[in-house]
Design an enzyme around this catalytic site. Structure first.
Site, PDB file in Angstrom:
ATOM      1  CG  HIS A 132      40.085  46.528  35.776  1.00  8.97           C
ATOM      2  ND1 HIS A 132      41.036  45.785  36.450  1.00  8.97           N
ATOM      3  CD2 HIS A 132      39.144  46.833  36.716  1.00  8.97           C
ATOM      4  CE1 HIS A 132      40.705  45.690  37.713  1.00  8.97           C
ATOM      5  NE2 HIS A 132      39.553  46.303  37.905  1.00  8.97           N
ATOM      6  CB  SER A 192      35.001  48.122  38.318  1.00  2.00           C
ATOM      7  OG  SER A 192      35.487  46.825  38.064  1.00  2.00           O
ATOM      8  CG  HIS A 245      38.528  42.196  36.857  1.00  2.00           C
ATOM      9  ND1 HIS A 245      38.095  43.437  36.471  1.00  2.00           N
ATOM     10  CD2 HIS A 245      38.012  41.985  38.097  1.00  2.00           C
ATOM     11  CE1 HIS A 245      37.340  43.966  37.424  1.00  2.00           C
ATOM     12  NE2 HIS A 245      37.274  43.115  38.430  1.00  2.00           N
TER      13      HIS A 245
HETATM   14  P1  AMP Z   1      35.760  42.884  41.692  1.00  2.00           P
HETATM   15  O1  AMP Z   1      35.174  42.709  40.327  1.00  2.00           O
HETATM   16  O2  AMP Z   1      36.147  44.288  42.006  1.00  2.00           O
HETATM   17  O3  AMP Z   1      34.927  42.224  42.757  1.00  2.00           O
HETATM   18  O4  AMP Z   1      37.140  42.098  41.691  1.00  2.00           O
HETATM   19  C1  AMP Z   1      37.215  40.740  41.359  1.00  2.00           C
HETATM   20  C2  AMP Z   1      38.595  40.231  41.691  1.00  2.00           C
HETATM   21  O5  AMP Z   1      39.573  40.967  40.956  1.00  2.00           O
HETATM   22  C3  AMP Z   1      38.955  40.397  43.184  1.00  2.00           C
HETATM   23  O6  AMP Z   1      39.662  39.250  43.618  1.00  2.00           O
HETATM   24  C4  AMP Z   1      39.829  41.621  43.172  1.00  2.00           C
HETATM   25  O7  AMP Z   1      40.728  41.684  44.251  1.00  2.00           O
HETATM   26  C5  AMP Z   1      40.553  41.450  41.858  1.00  2.00           C
HETATM   27  N1  AMP Z   1      41.081  42.729  41.397  1.00  2.00           N
HETATM   28  C6  AMP Z   1      40.398  43.898  41.235  1.00  2.00           C
HETATM   29  N2  AMP Z   1      41.222  44.883  40.844  1.00  2.00           N
HETATM   30  C7  AMP Z   1      42.475  44.330  40.774  1.00  2.00           C
HETATM   31  C8  AMP Z   1      43.768  44.834  40.449  1.00  2.00           C
HETATM   32  N3  AMP Z   1      43.976  46.103  40.111  1.00  2.00           N
HETATM   33  N4  AMP Z   1      44.823  43.974  40.474  1.00  2.00           N
HETATM   34  C9  AMP Z   1      44.643  42.675  40.823  1.00  2.00           C
HETATM   35  N5  AMP Z   1      43.442  42.147  41.139  1.00  2.00           N
HETATM   36  C10 AMP Z   1      42.380  42.954  41.128  1.00  2.00           C
END
Ligand code: AMP
Length: 281
Positions: free
Chosen positions: A34, A188, A37
């Site tokens: 999203h 997500s 990311h």
């Molecule tokens: P994930 O796919 O949830 O493991 O997230 C991958 C990376 O994206 C991690 O470093 C999260 O902290 C970052 N991330 C997820 N959601 C957000 C958001 N809304 N704003 C900024 N970074 C995010």
């Protein structure tokens, strides 16, 4: 856009880039991408010659089998989104066997108590799983910079600590939380919420803002109580924790202190677990 599914071809490609003195940025993700990311990816693109984005749903960081099974995933949509930003992005999308040979289990780490409260307290072994996969990815990609979101602030601090302890030659770049217009932190897991639950989920951000407004006038216990009382008015919300903690060592505090602090919240919204946090000062 190059998409690698195995380590050796990815490493061959990266070796070429390194031999040409290219600076590499790395964005680890679990996919279902999203705008949160994408903000990390865009930051990496603007600061590096090449950007590697990993898409891997890491089994060892899930403490609940159902959560793992139902974690949102759409690799074709993810690749399309990344391609729309830049066809120069390097994607690493391995199978579990590629990263975990033999047993799929987390390694042991000493996080210097950063894992003691909040997510560490409520999601047993979660951070060991995160650190296991991040260590593997850091070791094989050998990027110069890694991009992590403040949305998962405890994870970010744990990875900063991991880099220091394990002497990884990588610098972590903190990226601010991206929110929808109504304040809901993009995640997500929001894909699992229907329209009305998403609206109700905005109360988590409202609670964090309430804490920010009141930190100078109420004591932390009172803030906690008022937030808990308010959220209990919504039958869809089950609060797991609301904690005000020191931004550096992540220890919960009961009284305002000179050092920076953040408010952290975790709650189930219609059965879906969401987390958020906000800097108070
Ligand atoms: P994930 O796919 O949830 O493991 O997230 C991958 C990376 O994206 C991690 O470093 C999260 O902290 C970052 N991330 C997820 N959601 C957000 C958001 N809304 N704003 C900024 N970074 C995010």
């Amino acid at each position: 856009m190059l998409v690698f599914r195995d380590i050796s071809t990815l490493q061959n490609h990266l070796r070429n880039l390194k031999n040409n003195n290219k600076i590499i940025g790395f964005v680890p993700t679990m996919g279902a991408l999203h705008k949160g990311h994408l903000s990390l990816v865009n930051k990496s693109i603007s600061q590096n010659d090449s950007t590697v984005v990993s898409i891997f749903i890491n089994p060892t960081q899930f403490n609940n089998v159902d959560d793992l099974k139902t974690y949102p995933s759409d690799i074709n949509k993810d690749l399309e989104l990344l391609r729309s930003i830049s066809d120069k992005i390097i994607v690493f999308n391995p199978e579990s066997d590629e990263l975990y040979s033999g047993d799929i289990k987390p390694d042991q780490f000493n996080f210097n108590e950063l894992d003691r409260y909040m997510e560490g307290e409520f999601r047993g072994n979660h951070f060991a799983g995160v650190a296991t996969v991040v260590s593997k990815l850091f070791s094989l990609i050998k990027a110069d910079y890694a991009y992590f979101g403040e949305k998962d602030f405890q994870q970010l601090r744990i990875i900063e600590n991991l880099i220091k302890e394990k002497k990884f030659k990588i610098k972590l770049i903190r990226c601010e939380t991206i929110r929808s217009e109504d304040g809901l932190a993009l995640s997500s897991r929001n894909n699992k919420l229907n329209f009305s639950s998403k609206k109700i989920a905005t109360n988590l951000f409202k609670a964090l803002n309430f804490a920010k407004e009141k930190i100078d006038v109420l004591c932390i216990d009172e803030i906690q109580q008022k937030i808990s009382d308010n959220l209990s008015n919504f039958k869809e919300i089950e609060l797991e924790y609301f904690v005000v903690a020191d931004e550096k060592n992540l220890k919960p505090i009961k009284h305002k202190q000179a050092e920076k602090c953040r408010a952290f919240i975790a709650a189930y919204i219609s059965g879906i677990r969401l987390i958020d946090n906000l800097k108070l000062y």
